[in-house]
Design a protein around this motif. Structure first.
Motif: not given
Length: 307
Positions: A157-165, A174-183
């Motif tokens: 469920g946390a993957a979508p912002p990484v997919l978008g990136w 690395g910033h995409a992984l921060i978005l992943f970590l938040i979710i």
């Protein structure tokens, strides 16, 4: 009276279209797509290429909808025993297994093809692995095997912002992984609030959610601890230079209110508070990602209003 054969057929078509729509868990998919789109915009200093934005959104949405449909196909017997899910189309008989499987397959294949040919192979494979993680590993195994199901399964469920990136840049940053970590950290307190409210239903369905296996009070403590951790994690975009002061102030305010809900849930519980906490958690996540987006374009916004 609209009782002509054509009117009846049109009504039947609308009804079946609605059932297929519900099979896709539209509200969940909308949140997934929203975070993916924010990931696309955050990946570049200006606006993302329209092609990546359009086809990336379509491909991710199709695969997310496919995963949601597969989840309902696998969980149909569990859904039948829970008040929250007993109205789903496979439970009521509005849709059959064969047509639901065919529908999910078409959506999944179409999403993969769109991402592979019109976005990039990395995004196609990452999205496919996410689908497998949610519909396969989480739904088939983790959900029934461990009270940590939502923690481990939260990675999908946390993957979508990484997919978008990756749809925009073709790489994992690395910033995409921060978005992943938040979710990822947001998911347990979000879902456990719901699980507290629905504890008896999960117990009846033999699903080892944390409130069932460890009790409601223990789960409430975990909600508080994860919310504190979430408050810390949401500072990372500012600490790494990804976002500025506008985001930081907004994130702390939103996080403070989330923590307030969690503390009240633990120490001053009242009827209906778990669902209010669950509802706020959704608003919270949308707020965090909206703040990230606004902060990202703050310079441009100030320039427009200052000119």
């Amino acid at each position: 009276m609209n009782s002509t054969p054509s009117a009846i057929a049109a009504g039947s078509l609308r009804g079946r279209t609605h059932e297929y729509y519900e099979l896709c868990k539209p509200r969940v998919v909308m949140l997934i797509v929203f975070t993916a789109i924010v990931g696309m915009f955050l990946a570049v200093p200006g606006l993302p290429p329209w092609s990546a934005l359009l086809w990336g959104t379509i491909g991710i949405a199709l695969q997310a909808a496919s995963a949601a449909a597969v989840n309902q196909i696998i969980d149909r017997n569990i859904d039948r025993r829970m008040a929250r899910t007993c109205g789903r189309p496979l439970v009521t008989g509005a849709l059959g297994m064969t047509e639901s499987i065919a529908f999910a397959t078409v959506l999944g294949v179409a999403g993969f093809v769109v991402l592979w040919f019109w976005v990039n192979p990395l995004t196609a494979w990452l999205t496919q692995f996410t689908l497998i993680g949610y519909a396969g590993i989480y739904t088939l195994y983790l959900k029934r095997a461990t009270p940590q199901n939502i923690v481990i399964g939260g990675a999908a469920g946390a993957a979508p912002p990484v997919l978008g990136w990756t749809a925009v840049t073709g790489e994992i940053h690395g910033h995409a992984l921060i978005l992943f970590l938040i979710i990822f950290i947001w998911t347990p307190p979000h879902f456990w609030a719901l699980a507290i409210e629905r504890r008896d239903e999960y117990a009846k369905a033999d699903i080892p959610m944390l409130p069932v296996t460890h009790g409601i009070e223990f789960t409430k403590t975990q909600v508080v601890l994860y919310t504190v951790l979430l408050l810390v994690v949401t500072v990372l975009p500012y600490a790494t230079g990804m976002s500025g002061i506008v985001y930081l102030v907004g994130a702390l305010l939103l996080g403070g209110q989330f923590l307030n809900y969690a503390v009240r849930l633990k120490y001053r519980p009242v009827a209906g508070l778990p669902m209010k906490t669950f509802g706020y958690s959704i608003v919270y996540l949308m707020g965090i990602f909206t703040l990230l987006l606004v902060d990202h374009y703050m310079g441009a916004i100030v320039g427009v209003f200052g000119s």
